[in-house]
Design a protein around this motif. Structure first.
Motif, PDB file in Angstrom:
ATOM      1  N   PRO A  86       5.163  -7.962  -6.245  1.00 43.65           N
ATOM      2  CA  PRO A  86       5.364  -9.418  -6.232  1.00 43.65           C
ATOM      3  C   PRO A  86       4.791 -10.106  -4.997  1.00 43.65           C
ATOM      4  O   PRO A  86       4.284 -11.229  -5.087  1.00 43.65           O
ATOM      5  CB  PRO A  86       6.887  -9.563  -6.316  1.00 43.65           C
ATOM      6  N   ALA A  87       4.850  -9.444  -3.849  1.00 41.05           N
ATOM      7  CA  ALA A  87       4.349 -10.076  -2.631  1.00 41.05           C
ATOM      8  C   ALA A  87       2.837 -10.290  -2.661  1.00 41.05           C
ATOM      9  O   ALA A  87       2.305 -11.093  -1.880  1.00 41.05           O
ATOM     10  CB  ALA A  87       4.726  -9.225  -1.413  1.00 41.05           C
ATOM     11  N   ASN A  88       2.142  -9.601  -3.579  1.00 38.83           N
ATOM     12  CA  ASN A  88       0.686  -9.741  -3.665  1.00 38.83           C
ATOM     13  C   ASN A  88       0.259 -10.869  -4.597  1.00 38.83           C
ATOM     14  O   ASN A  88      -0.932 -11.060  -4.834  1.00 38.83           O
ATOM     15  CB  ASN A  88       0.057  -8.433  -4.139  1.00 38.83           C
ATOM     16  N   VAL A  89       1.233 -11.617  -5.161  1.00 34.44           N
ATOM     17  CA  VAL A  89       0.937 -12.689  -6.110  1.00 34.44           C
ATOM     18  C   VAL A  89       1.464 -14.008  -5.565  1.00 34.44           C
ATOM     19  O   VAL A  89       2.594 -14.089  -5.079  1.00 34.44           O
ATOM     20  CB  VAL A  89       1.570 -12.407  -7.493  1.00 34.44           C
TER      21      VAL A  89
ATOM     22  N   ALA B 148      -6.008  -8.207  -3.627  1.00 36.46           N
ATOM     23  CA  ALA B 148      -6.261  -7.341  -4.784  1.00 36.46           C
ATOM     24  C   ALA B 148      -5.758  -5.923  -4.561  1.00 36.46           C
ATOM     25  O   ALA B 148      -6.256  -4.979  -5.167  1.00 36.46           O
ATOM     26  CB  ALA B 148      -7.763  -7.315  -5.088  1.00 36.46           C
ATOM     27  N   ALA B 149      -4.733  -5.772  -3.708  1.00 33.22           N
ATOM     28  CA  ALA B 149      -4.290  -4.433  -3.330  1.00 33.22           C
ATOM     29  C   ALA B 149      -3.723  -3.630  -4.504  1.00 33.22           C
ATOM     30  O   ALA B 149      -3.737  -2.393  -4.471  1.00 33.22           O
ATOM     31  CB  ALA B 149      -3.231  -4.541  -2.225  1.00 33.22           C
ATOM     32  N   ASP B 150      -3.226  -4.290  -5.542  1.00 32.00           N
ATOM     33  CA  ASP B 150      -2.642  -3.556  -6.669  1.00 32.00           C
ATOM     34  C   ASP B 150      -3.688  -3.013  -7.630  1.00 32.00           C
ATOM     35  O   ASP B 150      -3.352  -2.271  -8.553  1.00 32.00           O
ATOM     36  CB  ASP B 150      -1.684  -4.462  -7.447  1.00 32.00           C
TER      37      ASP B 150
ATOM     38  N   GLY C  89      -7.303   3.946  -9.150  1.00 34.02           N
ATOM     39  CA  GLY C  89      -6.590   4.486 -10.302  1.00 34.02           C
ATOM     40  C   GLY C  89      -5.444   3.643 -10.796  1.00 34.02           C
ATOM     41  O   GLY C  89      -4.826   3.968 -11.815  1.00 34.02           O
ATOM     42  N   ASN C  90      -5.129   2.537 -10.101  1.00 38.83           N
ATOM     43  CA  ASN C  90      -4.037   1.660 -10.541  1.00 38.83           C
ATOM     44  C   ASN C  90      -4.554   0.665 -11.568  1.00 38.83           C
ATOM     45  O   ASN C  90      -5.619   0.065 -11.386  1.00 38.83           O
ATOM     46  CB  ASN C  90      -3.451   0.905  -9.347  1.00 38.83           C
ATOM     47  N   GLN C  91      -3.802   0.448 -12.628  1.00 38.31           N
ATOM     48  CA  GLN C  91      -4.174  -0.516 -13.641  1.00 38.31           C
ATOM     49  C   GLN C  91      -2.930  -1.309 -14.054  1.00 38.31           C
ATOM     50  O   GLN C  91      -2.236  -0.962 -15.004  1.00 38.31           O
ATOM     51  CB  GLN C  91      -4.787   0.166 -14.867  1.00 38.31           C
TER      52      GLN C  91
END
Length: 773
Positions: free
Chosen positions: A525-528, A577-579, A583-585
């Motif tokens: 959530p902190a990345n949005v 865009a850290a998430d 390999g993370n989707q």
């Protein structure tokens, strides 16, 4: 007051036992289950009947899951009958399988991947990609397709890029040729369709994965078709022969249920997707002068107020650029347009045409920007009158291409790709709501982080879920741009999920369901920036459905929403865009509550009479381990072709020697014994009853019925196909002056069938009276 010890504790103390602390029993993790049922057949079923098998999957662990259902003996899978819930992949075979990479919420959820910020990716052919055609796969992956323009028939020219990874799509090598014959895309220089100078595409309104484009073959011009979901060619329909003043067609535009194009001759062509036929009376009279730029149409199309507008230039730096108007209602030039109208002085030309809008977003007319010595934007109202605009002239020899339009409420903005002259690639933004250049972005939006700024922009495609523009140009580099800031890459994400809970069930019954929530999966959530992000919901007709915004944890409460289907679109403005990557989707998931989802398939019960029952048991694996369903069995009743053929033969011994008439005796065994076998005083008749199963299936619960001689009655016994049962018995009479006749029959039950009876069979002993008669 002293307390008394509990009886059990007191007994332990008196016995000298040692007390120990109770050991807590560890809670067992929940386990997933499968429940099997069958529909459409009675019990017993009939040979040749169709059984509908239903497997309900109650999931207890998020993650990958597989359901495997072997087709039991005595039945065969009905091809095309497998149904799996949305998000699952079904494979028909033996066994039938259904797989899901990430089951959530007990299987009652549907998710699509969130598109990551689009990094620049070089395309493989060196340029001329023109504009992207966006397509999302069923799992939500964003693809950008493009056709390289002004290439010959045989040249490969179609490219697909996976925007999620900024790499070419699977299924290469790319680029691929375009062909008139429907089917998978080929490879190499095997095409038979050439591409126009300034292509414009139309999506099929009923199937957005189908894209119609202006196509050229060796002998004709017409409409080509791409199926981005298959993927493959989906046809070609000629509209006009090539030759004379007809070389190609300027793009395609849709008005009502028809597609329109304009040929080099200025004639208007028309095709109806619903019937895949040319419109009656086409090609129609010219609306613009002849244009020929090296065999290509130099100009473009726009639509306003249900009318078709076309720009036309004779050639680069030659002739006078013009605009014409066509009215589909009259199949002729528009009122107020008795002749084409001039766009700029002679010696100029245009690559574009675009719709003009009022400050409230209404279509008011059409415009075109010219290149050459004079750059000017000229607009005309639908009635042909001049239409003022707030465009500022660009430098000489600047090429301007048809814009992508982004509508946000009443705000309408057009984004133009420009290059040549002093530009190696940039974007212009015009805000029709204000009639001026867009606020919040530079007057010339450059892309320094994309190929060093050398993008040579042709145009853009707007991706509504992310709110990003995806751009492409002559440099052959795919990139993204934030339409509100002009930044590249566009640090946004988004996904759209359309959920219809009824599609999770296939047993034909009503299942009560209710939406619960939408959620961001794999997103921190902190990345949005949730304040700048949005979530929208629509029903099956595209009408807005009121839902709250994102909660701080990235969920959206859908309690009380009743629309079915429901489409939820999340547009995320990211802080970073850290998430994404490594390999993370991340994904967007929409969830509901209700019964366990189902997998269904149908089988045909074999007509083989040897099949007397069918059964199925499903199995599965997920995060809880391996598990199996209950076994469901249906007995199979014999049909007319499988009924037993049981016969009874009653005989009498014709020998004077009793030992020849017992079991295994030589007889002879006859239907009528000769006179004298029954003596006058020693009247004993020896009978043999033979019951034979000449049919294709076993019989059970068989009995010999003999109303005269109880000793001949026997049973129950079973007879396999081809098997016989022999019964020996005798009848004794003190005096036998009269003929002695006995008859027998069999009663029996076919496997899974109803009780049946054979005909009577009789044998006769001839007495003294037989001789006298």
């Amino acid at each position: 007051m002293r307390r008394r010890l509990p009886a059990v504790l007191l007994a332990c103390v008196l016995a000298g036992g040692t007390l120990t602390a109770a050991v807590p029993v560890a809670a067992q993790p929940p386990a997933s289950t499968l429940t099997k049922s069958v529909q459409g057949v009675s019990d017993p079923a009939a040979h040749g009947a169709t059984a509908s098998w239903v497997v309900s999957y109650d999931n207890a662990a998020n993650g990958a899951a597989t359901i495997t259902d072997p087709i039991g003996a005595g039945q065969s899978l009905l091809a095309g009958s497998l149904q799996v819930p949305p998000g699952w992949t079904g494979t028909e075979g033996n066994p039938v399988t259904a797989t899901h990479p990430n089951v959530r919420n007990g299987g009652k959820a549907l998710g699509n991947v969130l598109t990551p910020p689009v990094r620049a990716s070089a395309s493989p052919t060196g340029g001329d990609g023109f504009i992207p055609i966006l397509h999302r796969t069923p799992e939500g992956r964003l693809q950008a397709w493009n056709v390289y323009h002004h290439l010959g028939l045989a040249n490969p020219k179609l490219v697909c890029t996976d925007v999620s990874t900024s790499s070419l799509c699977a299924g290469g090598p790319w680029p691929k040729p375009l062909n008139t014959t429907p089917g998978p895309f080929g490879a190499g220089n095997t095409g038979d369709i050439a591409s126009p100078l300034t292509p414009q595409y139309v999506r099929d309104t009923g199937n957005p994965a189908r894209v119609y484009y202006s196509a050229v073959t060796a002998s004709s011009i017409g409409v080509g078709c791409l199926d981005l979901a298959a993927p493959g060619n989906c046809g070609y329909w000629p509209l006009m022969n090539r030759g004379g003043q007809t070389f190609e067609m300027a793009g395609l535009a849709q008005i009502g249920g028809n597609l329109y194009g304009v040929a080099n001759s200025g004639q208007v062509l028309c095709w109806t997707p619903a019937t895949q036929t040319a419109c009656g009376g086409q090609p129609y009279a010219p609306i613009v002068p002849f244009t020929n730029h090296g065999g290509y149409y130099l100009g473009a199309l726009a639509v306003a107020g249900g009318k078709l507008f076309a720009s036309s230039s004779l050639a680069v730096n030659a002739g006078t650029p013009m605009m014409g108007c066509f009215d589909p209602g009259t199949a002729d030039r528009c009122a107020g347009w008795p002749a084409p109208k001039q766009l700029a002085p002679a010696g100029n030309y245009s690559y574009n045409a675009f719709t003009a809008y009022s400050t409230t977003g209404q279509e008011t007319g059409a415009c075109a920007s010219t290149a050459g010595a004079t750059n000017v934007t000229t607009c005309f109202a639908i009635d042909g009158s001049p239409l003022p605009n707030g465009f500022t002239a660009l430098e000489s020899n600047t090429w301007v291409f048809t814009p992508e339009v982004v509508r946000t409420g009443d705000r309408v903005r057009s984004y133009f790709g420009i290059w040549s002259g002093p530009y190696v690639g940039a974007t212009l933004c015009h805000d029709w709501s204000t009639g001026t250049a867009c606020a919040g972005v530079p007057s010339r939006i450059y892309h320094p982080g994309v190929n060093g700024g050398n993008t040579r922009d042709y145009g853009y495609a707007y991706d509504a879920p992310t709110g990003c523009l995806i751009g492409l140009g002559d440099a052959g580099v795919l990139f993204s741009m934030d339409p509100d800031t002009g930044a590249s890459p566009c640090v946004r994400s988004g996904a759209s999920v359309s959920l219809n809970p009824s599609q999770f069930y296939c047993d034909g019954k009503q299942h009560a369901t209710s939406y619960t929530k939408a959620r961001l999966v794999g997103v921190t959530p902190a990345n949005v920036n949730f304040g700048a992000s949005s979530v929208r919901a629509t029903d099956g007709g595209g009408n807005p459905v009121a839902v709250p915004g994102f909660a701080p944890d990235g969920t959206v409460d859908l309690t009380g929403v009743t629309a079915s289907p429901l489409t939820v679109t999340a547009s995320l403005v990211l802080n970073n865009a850290a998430d994404f990557g490594n390999g993370n989707q991340p994904s967007l998931s929409v969830e509901f509550g209700g019964d366990a989802p189902q997998v269904c398939f149908r089988t045909t019960i074999a007509a083989d009479c040897a099949v007397t029952s069918v059964a199925n048991t499903a199995g599965g694996t997920d995060g809880t381990g391996a598990f199996s369903s209950n076994t469901v069995t249906r007995q199979v009743a014999p049909g007319a072709a499988c009924l037993p053929n049981v016969v009874v033969n009653k005989e009498i011994c014709g020998s004077y020697t009793p030992s020849h008439c017992k079991a295994g005796g030589a007889g002879p065994w006859l239907k009528q014994a000769p006179v004298g076998v029954l003596g006058l005083l020693n009247a004993t008749a020896y009978w043999r009853v033979t019951v034979t199963n000449n049919g294709p299936i076993p019989v059970v619960d068989a009995h010999v019925v003999d109303d005269v001689e109880p000793a001949c009655q026997t049973g129950p016994f079973t007879l396999q196909p081809g098997e016989s049962k022999v019964v020996h018995c005798s009848t004794y009479a003190l005096l036998s002056l009269f003929p002695l006749t006995n008859k027998a029959k069999a009663k029996y039950t076919p496997v899974n069938g109803a009780r049946l009876y054979t005909d009577w069979s009789s044998a006769k002993a001839c007495s003294l009276l037989c001789a006298l008669s």
